[in-house]
Design an enzyme around this catalytic site. Structure first.
Site, PDB file in Angstrom:
ATOM      1  N   GLU A 157       0.868  -1.174   0.000  1.00  0.00           N
ATOM      2  CA  GLU A 157       0.000   0.000   0.000  1.00  0.00           C
ATOM      3  C   GLU A 157       0.907   1.226   0.000  1.00  0.00           C
ATOM      4  OE1 GLU A 157      -3.450  -0.318   2.835  1.00  0.00           O
ATOM      5  OE2 GLU A 157      -2.333  -2.097   3.453  1.00  0.00           O
ATOM      6  N   ARG A 160       5.152 -13.189   9.619  1.00  0.00           N
ATOM      7  CA  ARG A 160       5.839 -11.948   9.287  1.00  0.00           C
ATOM      8  C   ARG A 160       7.129 -11.850  10.092  1.00  0.00           C
ATOM      9  NH1 ARG A 160       1.841  -7.278  10.813  1.00  0.00           N
ATOM     10  NH2 ARG A 160       3.488  -6.078   9.791  1.00  0.00           N
ATOM     11  N   LYS A 200       4.131   0.451  10.494  1.00  0.00           N
ATOM     12  CA  LYS A 200       4.223   1.600   9.606  1.00  0.00           C
ATOM     13  C   LYS A 200       3.608   2.834  10.258  1.00  0.00           C
ATOM     14  CE  LYS A 200       3.566   0.671   5.256  1.00  0.00           C
ATOM     15  NZ  LYS A 200       2.895   0.446   3.934  1.00  0.00           N
TER      16      LYS A 200
END
Length: 556
Positions: free
Chosen positions: A37, A262, A272
């Site tokens: 994104e 992850r 983020k």
């Protein structure tokens, strides 16, 4: 394909799945995608996903798309798009197709219309808060929206009016009609479209309704013919919705989603949102601050693409969450630079030394190897004269036992040069040592074969007259794991010692150093020429990693 220790780049459970799918004829060509994104810069966790997707496809002669999931214009910017493209290329990968979710908005709209016509979607007037309140819990079913049973005709009309901009932000949404009593909360009539009168970086003002990520993502995969859609474990509960949308939207291609753990690392921020807060609050000087775990920050700090790729391969891919020691990443940059980085000498905290018996005005050029671990790199010349700088820490007036560096009456070797002996200490009016006077023994020149006596200490230095002033930026972790105080906000947990700036000197041949040139400074560590603050008049070096660590790779 690059390998480490003869280990296939995609040695993981997903690789096994791909091999079985190819063998069984389920797919003819592997197609993966990296779908960021564009709402921030990529970090080291994204590097793991990049390596997995690109190397998996490369290993099986498949394709990988770089696809921007740009469905939320409120948080997205073209700056992030360009930064992500740069990071992927820098890591050494080339995408087969550059794609944007926004390029499929018309197709997505048509598929949403199809869902409405099939009675599988409806326009809802509940607010976001009301939707949350009626969604239910893990133990209680949700409550159906009072707008759930609108007719197909009314839903089609309202959805078209949403597209035409007749409603305000948040006034209406399009929801899937699935099962408000489903044990999987993601299937309780999730929102598919919301209204946002926001200009999009790619489509401008063409749209005022935007698809939700969970709706857009599976459709993008299907449109692009992705065969193996690789996601992190938090999307595992979303997979039933992913499959439902592929089926009910009647997509020709049927991709499959697979989840992996992850990357989590000690002393490393992987959110983020938190990273953006550090930038917005100017705790750091941008997304590429060397203290940031962003790919651009690691690049500016001095990490190489090879070191990051090798680290990601060693971490591997599994279904189990784990915490990786951040020292492992440091290990791989040391391993990569030890044969590449030229050796040189830099003084971070200068103390002047006058060699009183060395001829005034004489300059001697000494030979020094560029990299003793890589003799093919050759040698360099370094000047030596009556006045030099050494590190303040390499002298003590009253040393403790087993201190083998310079002190009154003691003799040490100057790296690549001579033995010197401390004869006199010069202090200022406040008693601080500002200069020391030494004598040298011309018989002890390095490389001459002198064996008359030995010294226990070797220190580094730079010649004073030709030394090049330099700034050194020394780093510690930005956030320390032990700073685990729930009463503190995230920003209050920032390590106040994460950056230390000192002024020193480097060898004169360093005057030609360019941004991103990498060096090993004797006894200090590996450093990178900073690309942001270095100018023709000022050299700035970022500490990449110290020379040594107690860390060892786990044995197989």
């Amino acid at each position: 394909m690059i390998v480490v220790e003869n280990k296939p780049a995609s040695s993981n459970f997903i690789r096994t799945i791909v091999m079985e799918d190819l063998k069984a004829g389920k797919v003819q060509e592997i197609v993966t995608r990296f779908p960021p994104e564009p709402n921030g810069y990529l970090h080291i966790g994204h590097a793991k996903a990049i390596c997995l997707n690109f190397e998996l496809a490369d290993e099986f002669n498949g394709k990988t798309n770089l696809r921007f999931d740009d469905t939320n214009p409120v948080k997205e910017d073209v700056e992030y798009v360009e930064a992500i493209k740069e990071d992927v290329k820098w890591l050494g990968f080339e995408w087969d197709n550059l794609c944007f979710a926004s390029n499929y908005f018309e197709e997505m709209y048509n598929r949403a219309v199809l869902l409405i016509k099939k009675g599988k979607a409806y326009v809802c007037d509940l607010t976001a808060e009301q939707i949350r309140e009626t969604r239910g819990t893990l133990t209680e079913p949700g409550k159906e929206s009072p707008y759930r049973n609108r007719s197909v005709e009314e839903n089609l009309e309202l959805f078209e009016r949403m597209r035409n901009g007749e409603f305000k932000d948040g006034e209406k949404v399009l929801r899937a009609k699935i099962d408000m009593a489903s044990p999987n909360i993601n299937l309780r009539d999730p929102v598919l479209y919301r209204i946002s009168h926001t200009k999009h970086h790619n489509t401008g003002d063409k749209w005022c309704i935007y698809p939700m990520y969970d709706f857009a993502h599976p459709l993008e995969d299907a449109i692009e013919g992705v065969t193996h859609s690789l996601c992190s474990l938090e999307f595992e509960d979303h997979r039933p919705l992913y499959d439902w949308l592929i089926q009910e939207c009647e997509m020709e291609n049927v991709p499959h989603q697979y989840e992996f753990a992850r990357l989590n690392m000690t002393n490393t921020v992987m959110s983020k949102r938190y990273l953006k807060a550090l930038v917005d609050e100017q705790v750091v000087d941008g997304w590429d601050d060397p203290r940031m775990p962003t790919i651009s920050g690691l690049r500016r700090k001095g990490f190489t693409p090879e070191s990051i790729r090798n680290f990601c391969r060693e971490v591997g891919v599994s279904r189990s969450n784990s915490l990786v020691d951040s020292k492992m990443l440091d290990h791989f940059i040391r391993e990569d630079l030890k044969l590449k980085a030229p050796r040189t000498m830099g003084i971070l905290q200068p103390l002047k030394v006058v060699i009183t018996n060395y001829p005034e005005g004489q300059v001697e050029w000494l030979d020094a190897e560029i990299n003793p671990e890589n003799p093919e790199m050759g040698t360099r010349k370094i000047p030596f004269s009556r006045e030099i700088y050494i590190e303040q820490d390499d002298f003590m007036e009253n040393p403790p036992a087993k201190y083998h560096r310079l002190f009154p009456g003691n003799e040490v070797r100057l790296k690549h040069a001579y033995f010197i002996r401390c004869e006199e200490v010069i202090k200022d009016s406040e008693g601080n040592v500002v200069e020391i006077h030494c004598t040298y023994d011309p018989e002890t020149k390095s490389g001459s074969g002198f064996t008359g006596r030995k010294v226990k200490g070797t220190i580094h230095w730079v010649e004073a007259k030709q030394a090049v002033p330099a700034e050194f930026r020394l780093y510690e972790p930005l956030i320390l794991d032990e700073e685990d105080d729930d009463n503190k906000t995230f920003l209050e947990k920032v390590n106040p010692n994460s950056l230390k700036i000192v002024q020193g000197y480097v060898e004169p041949n360093m005057s030609e150093a360019k941004p991103h040139d990498k060096f090993q400074f004797f006894r200090h560590g590996y450093f990178n020429v900073d690309p942001k603050y270095t100018t023709k008049e000022k050299l700035v070096f970022n500490l990449t990693v110290s020379l040594k660590s107690s860390f060892e790779l786990p044995k197989a």
